[in-house]
Write an enzyme that holds these catalytic residues in place. Structure first.
Site, PDB file in Angstrom:
ATOM      1  N   GLU A  65      21.128 -14.935  56.120  1.00  0.00           N
ATOM      2  CA  GLU A  65      21.210 -16.212  55.766  1.00  0.00           C
ATOM      3  C   GLU A  65      22.029 -17.233  56.615  1.00  0.00           C
ATOM      4  O   GLU A  65      22.527 -18.309  56.203  1.00  0.00           O
ATOM      5  CB  GLU A  65      22.131 -16.197  54.361  1.00  0.00           C
ATOM      6  CG  GLU A  65      21.566 -15.527  53.225  1.00  0.00           C
ATOM      7  CD  GLU A  65      20.410 -16.201  52.479  1.00  0.00           C
ATOM      8  OE1 GLU A  65      19.210 -15.628  52.550  1.00  0.00           O
ATOM      9  OE2 GLU A  65      20.503 -17.283  51.883  1.00  0.00           O
ATOM     10  N   GLY A  66      21.733 -16.988  57.909  1.00  0.00           N
ATOM     11  CA  GLY A  66      22.235 -17.864  59.040  1.00  0.00           C
ATOM     12  C   GLY A  66      23.537 -17.317  59.331  1.00  0.00           C
ATOM     13  O   GLY A  66      24.405 -17.107  58.705  1.00  0.00           O
TER      14      GLY A  66
ATOM     15  N   GLN B  89      28.109 -18.743  63.458  1.00  0.00           N
ATOM     16  CA  GLN B  89      27.991 -19.839  64.298  1.00  0.00           C
ATOM     17  C   GLN B  89      27.063 -20.706  63.811  1.00  0.00           C
ATOM     18  O   GLN B  89      27.080 -22.067  63.974  1.00  0.00           O
ATOM     19  CB  GLN B  89      27.342 -19.167  65.710  1.00  0.00           C
ATOM     20  CG  GLN B  89      28.382 -18.352  66.369  1.00  0.00           C
ATOM     21  CD  GLN B  89      28.353 -16.903  65.929  1.00  0.00           C
ATOM     22  OE1 GLN B  89      27.535 -16.657  65.240  1.00  0.00           O
ATOM     23  NE2 GLN B  89      29.135 -16.335  66.490  1.00  0.00           N
TER      24      GLN B  89
ATOM     25  N   ASP C 105      20.489 -23.463  50.660  1.00  0.00           N
ATOM     26  CA  ASP C 105      21.656 -24.678  50.003  1.00  0.00           C
ATOM     27  C   ASP C 105      21.968 -23.768  48.418  1.00  0.00           C
ATOM     28  O   ASP C 105      22.942 -23.865  48.228  1.00  0.00           O
ATOM     29  CB  ASP C 105      21.359 -25.840  49.750  1.00  0.00           C
ATOM     30  CG  ASP C 105      20.901 -26.483  51.021  1.00  0.00           C
ATOM     31  OD1 ASP C 105      21.261 -25.904  51.976  1.00  0.00           O
ATOM     32  OD2 ASP C 105      20.237 -27.698  50.864  1.00  0.00           O
TER      33      ASP C 105
ATOM     34  N   THR D 215      14.246  -8.697  53.382  1.00  0.00           N
ATOM     35  CA  THR D 215      14.679  -7.463  52.183  1.00  0.00           C
ATOM     36  C   THR D 215      13.882  -7.312  51.087  1.00  0.00           C
ATOM     37  O   THR D 215      13.484  -8.300  50.801  1.00  0.00           O
ATOM     38  CB  THR D 215      16.293  -8.285  51.841  1.00  0.00           C
ATOM     39  OG1 THR D 215      16.975  -8.485  52.874  1.00  0.00           O
ATOM     40  CG2 THR D 215      16.893  -7.616  50.526  1.00  0.00           C
TER      41      THR D 215
HETATM   42  C1  LIG Z   1      20.376  -6.647  56.233  1.00  0.00           C
HETATM   43  C2  LIG Z   1      19.571  -7.785  56.552  1.00  0.00           C
HETATM   44  C3  LIG Z   1      18.820  -8.470  55.766  1.00  0.00           C
HETATM   45  C4  LIG Z   1      17.944  -9.790  55.982  1.00  0.00           C
HETATM   46  N1  LIG Z   1      17.262 -10.204  55.077  1.00  0.00           N
HETATM   47  C5  LIG Z   1      16.322 -11.360  55.536  1.00  0.00           C
HETATM   48  C6  LIG Z   1      15.414 -11.651  54.530  1.00  0.00           C
HETATM   49  O1  LIG Z   1      15.294 -11.150  53.517  1.00  0.00           O
HETATM   50  N2  LIG Z   1      14.665 -12.613  54.970  1.00  0.00           N
HETATM   51  C7  LIG Z   1      14.618 -13.338  56.244  1.00  0.00           C
HETATM   52  O2  LIG Z   1      13.747 -14.050  56.607  1.00  0.00           O
HETATM   53  N3  LIG Z   1      15.487 -12.767  57.146  1.00  0.00           N
HETATM   54  C8  LIG Z   1      16.462 -11.727  56.533  1.00  0.00           C
HETATM   55  N4  LIG Z   1      17.326 -11.359  57.662  1.00  0.00           N
HETATM   56  C9  LIG Z   1      17.468 -11.957  59.144  1.00  0.00           C
HETATM   57  C10 LIG Z   1      18.512 -12.657  59.043  1.00  0.00           C
HETATM   58  O3  LIG Z   1      18.476 -13.980  58.366  1.00  0.00           O
HETATM   59  C11 LIG Z   1      18.558 -12.848  60.667  1.00  0.00           C
HETATM   60  O4  LIG Z   1      19.116 -11.752  61.401  1.00  0.00           O
HETATM   61  C12 LIG Z   1      19.679 -14.046  61.217  1.00  0.00           C
HETATM   62  O5  LIG Z   1      19.149 -15.339  60.727  1.00  0.00           O
HETATM   63  C13 LIG Z   1      20.172 -14.170  62.749  1.00  0.00           C
HETATM   64  O6  LIG Z   1      18.801 -14.134  63.495  1.00  0.00           O
HETATM   65  P1  LIG Z   1      18.894 -12.971  64.707  1.00  0.00           P
HETATM   66  O7  LIG Z   1      19.251 -11.453  64.058  1.00  0.00           O
HETATM   67  O8  LIG Z   1      17.383 -13.216  65.247  1.00  0.00           O
HETATM   68  O9  LIG Z   1      19.797 -13.234  65.630  1.00  0.00           O
HETATM   69  P2  LIG Z   1      19.982 -14.550  66.606  1.00  0.00           P
HETATM   70  O10 LIG Z   1      19.319 -15.716  66.253  1.00  0.00           O
HETATM   71  O11 LIG Z   1      18.922 -14.132  67.873  1.00  0.00           O
HETATM   72  O12 LIG Z   1      21.301 -14.744  66.979  1.00  0.00           O
HETATM   73  C14 LIG Z   1      22.099 -13.844  67.873  1.00  0.00           C
HETATM   74  C15 LIG Z   1      23.522 -14.382  68.087  1.00  0.00           C
HETATM   75  O13 LIG Z   1      23.392 -15.685  68.906  1.00  0.00           O
HETATM   76  C16 LIG Z   1      24.059 -16.682  68.183  1.00  0.00           C
HETATM   77  N5  LIG Z   1      23.361 -17.863  68.206  1.00  0.00           N
HETATM   78  C17 LIG Z   1      21.826 -18.120  68.045  1.00  0.00           C
HETATM   79  N6  LIG Z   1      21.636 -19.644  68.088  1.00  0.00           N
HETATM   80  C18 LIG Z   1      22.933 -20.032  68.522  1.00  0.00           C
HETATM   81  C19 LIG Z   1      23.281 -21.517  68.594  1.00  0.00           C
HETATM   82  N7  LIG Z   1      22.406 -22.557  68.727  1.00  0.00           N
HETATM   83  N8  LIG Z   1      24.520 -21.706  69.041  1.00  0.00           N
HETATM   84  C20 LIG Z   1      25.458 -20.734  69.054  1.00  0.00           C
HETATM   85  N9  LIG Z   1      25.271 -19.380  68.750  1.00  0.00           N
HETATM   86  C21 LIG Z   1      24.028 -19.105  68.368  1.00  0.00           C
HETATM   87  C22 LIG Z   1      23.989 -16.396  66.863  1.00  0.00           C
HETATM   88  O14 LIG Z   1      25.187 -16.903  66.091  1.00  0.00           O
HETATM   89  C23 LIG Z   1      24.235 -14.637  66.879  1.00  0.00           C
HETATM   90  O15 LIG Z   1      25.817 -14.421  67.192  1.00  0.00           O
HETATM   91  C24 LIG Z   1      18.072 -10.192  57.127  1.00  0.00           C
HETATM   92  C25 LIG Z   1      19.007  -9.542  58.290  1.00  0.00           C
HETATM   93  C26 LIG Z   1      19.732  -8.494  58.142  1.00  0.00           C
HETATM   94  C27 LIG Z   1      20.425  -7.715  58.986  1.00  0.00           C
END
Ligand SMILES: Cc1cc2nc3c(=O)[nH]c(=O)nc-3n(C[C@H](O)[C@H](O)[C@H](O)COP(=O)(O)OP(=O)(O)OC[C@H]3O[C@@H](n4cnc5c(N)ncnc54)[C@H](O)[C@@H]3O)c2cc1C
Length: 409
Positions: free
Chosen positions: A388-389, A392, A263, A176
């Site tokens: 922000e997590g 799940q 947090d 972001t």
């Molecule tokens: C609009 C937007 C703004 C953002 N801004 C920022 C930012 O400013 N800075 C930054 O660093 N990131 C940012 N993000 C990233 C965001 O934090 C991540 O998208 C998020 O942490 C999820 O990671 P991922 O997309 O890789 O999904 P994944 O981690 O690949 O997860 C995919 C699916 O698997 C599930 N999953 C993963 N691990 C497990 C587990 N152990 N047990 C059960 N289920 C699981 C998840 O819940 C999800 O449903 C942003 C994302 C968006 C969409």
């Protein structure tokens, strides 16, 4: 234990002030910003001035307030209510437009790690750039990578010391304000095999050789907010930009810096979700008042009213948990579990609110007009259960904390 639900006069005034601004100025422009994928700079400049004078900037606290807090002698420190106050203001502003909150100039998500781990010199340097409110400036937080989102410990962006510099290589995604930020807090690892102990946090300034911006994402929701890919190719960062200096990293401090940020920010993100959910709920409630009370069969009205009640109580419960998580942070009490509970509950309650509101309004709920924003809120809300997590991950954090402390919740 004292239970206190009364807001201070200052908090009530702020809440009312932001509510009025959101209603009169923000909401009427929300759909245009969404369509244009941007918010007018003059509007942001004025908002930044106003937010700073009230002690808020971007998602976190304003830069000047963060510095004042750090520099003030203990006896002069401000009353501890910053997190709760930010949560109150964020719900109101998100009711008007959620993307706007992500666009407010200031340190944003980059602020908390600098505040938590920066040296006094680093705080002065990196927060100081926001003092001139005539120039729009942002900070950002770059943790997520193409192969490490939820699995934060698995980041692959590498860093190695080379003389007086660190050399960073890798990619960050979905950041972001990452492209327009004057600096990004970037997390990298000295050795992936070390897991969390190998993590380091750097402040990478715009224009640093080897740092470039990749793709700008075309998103489903929060379209006025910029989400960028960042690329680091032999990017040389001065050793002075390692957050907290080398001694911070004798233990797992780098990773903890990332977690401490969550947090504080998860309750704020939760309150934004509640703001969107409340907007949808209120729209549906008014629609029902106008369309149902006298003109439709009673059983159908009763079913709709029960549905509204379920949405209303879900949002109210999430708000209480969110306020508590923010209050714990203000009191300096460990709140990781409560912050995750707030985020998990608020995301789900607000998604439910948006889905139910659209269904309650029928076909009219799915149409985009300048006055009916249900369709936009529906697009905006989903990401609150992702960034922000994810939901799940919040539930994993909660269950781990509950199981490690079985006596209470
Ligand atoms: C609009 C937007 C703004 C953002 N801004 C920022 C930012 O400013 N800075 C930054 O660093 N990131 C940012 N993000 C990233 C965001 O934090 C991540 O998208 C998020 O942490 C999820 O990671 P991922 O997309 O890789 O999904 P994944 O981690 O690949 O997860 C995919 C699916 O698997 C599930 N999953 C993963 N691990 C497990 C587990 N152990 N047990 C059960 N289920 C699981 C998840 O819940 C999800 O449903 C942003 C994302 C968006 C969409």
């Amino acid at each position: 234990m004292t239970i206190e639900f009364t807001l201070s006069n200052r908090q009530r005034d702020l809440q009312a002030g932001v509510r009025s601004l959101a209603q009169s100025i923000v909401r009427p422009q929300s759909l245009r910003w969404d369509r244009e994928h941007a918010i007018d700079e003059d509007f942001l400049r004025n908002l930044a001035r106003m937010a700073t004078s009230m002690g808020h900037g971007g998602l976190g606290t304003s830069a000047s307030l963060m510095r004042q807090e750090e520099e003030a002698p203990a006896a002069e420190k401000k009353p501890k209510s910053q997190n709760l106050t930010t949560v109150l203001a964020s719900e109101e502003m998100a009711w008007g437009d959620a993307a706007l909150l992500l666009c407010v100039p200031g340190p944003g998500l980059g602020g908390p790690p600098v505040r938590a781990s920066g040296t006094p010199e680093q705080k002065k340097r990196f927060f100081g750039i926001f003092d001139d409110l005539t120039v729009l400036k942002w900070g950002a937080y770059a943790l997520t990578e193409p192969t490490a989102g939820s699995d934060v410990a698995g980041i692959r962006t590498s860093c190695r010391k080379d003389g007086k510099n660190w050399v960073i290589n890798g990619r960050k995604c979905f950041i972001t304000n990452g492209a327009r930020a004057s600096w990004n807090v970037v997390f990298a690892t000295v050795d992936p095999a070390l897991g969390r102990a190998g993590h380091r946090a750097f402040v990478v300034e715009k224009g640093t050789p080897g740092f470039s911006v990749g793709r700008i994402e075309d998103k489903m929701g929060l379209r006025a907010s910029e989400t960028a890919e960042l690329v680091f190719e032999d990017c040389r960062v001065p050793a002075d930009n390692l957050l907290g200096g080398e001694e911070k990293y004798v233990t797992k401090e780098g990773f903890m810096t990332a977690m401490k940020t969550f947090d504080n920010t998860r309750p704020i993100v939760a309150s934004m979700a509640i703001g969107i959910g409340r907007a949808a709920y209120e729209y549906a409630r008014d629609f029902v008042k106008d369309h149902y009370v006298l003109s439709r069969p009673i059983p159908r009205y009763a079913a709709i009213a029960e549905r509204l009640a379920r949405v209303g109580r879900g949002l109210a419960a999430a708000r209480m948990v969110t306020w508590r998580a923010a209050w714990l942070a203000d009191e300096g009490i460990e709140n990781a579990k409560e912050a995750s509970m707030a985020k998990a509950m608020a995301g789900q309650a607000a998604i439910r609110a948006c889905i139910d509101a659209i269904e309650i309004c029928g076909a009219e709920g799915s149409i985009q007009t300048d006055h009916a924003l249900l369709e936009k809120w529906f697009r905006d809300i989903k990401v609150y259960d992702i960034f922000e997590g994810t939901g799940q991950i919040q539930r994993i954090v909660i269950s781990k904390r509950l199981i490690s402390n079985l006596k209470s919740f």
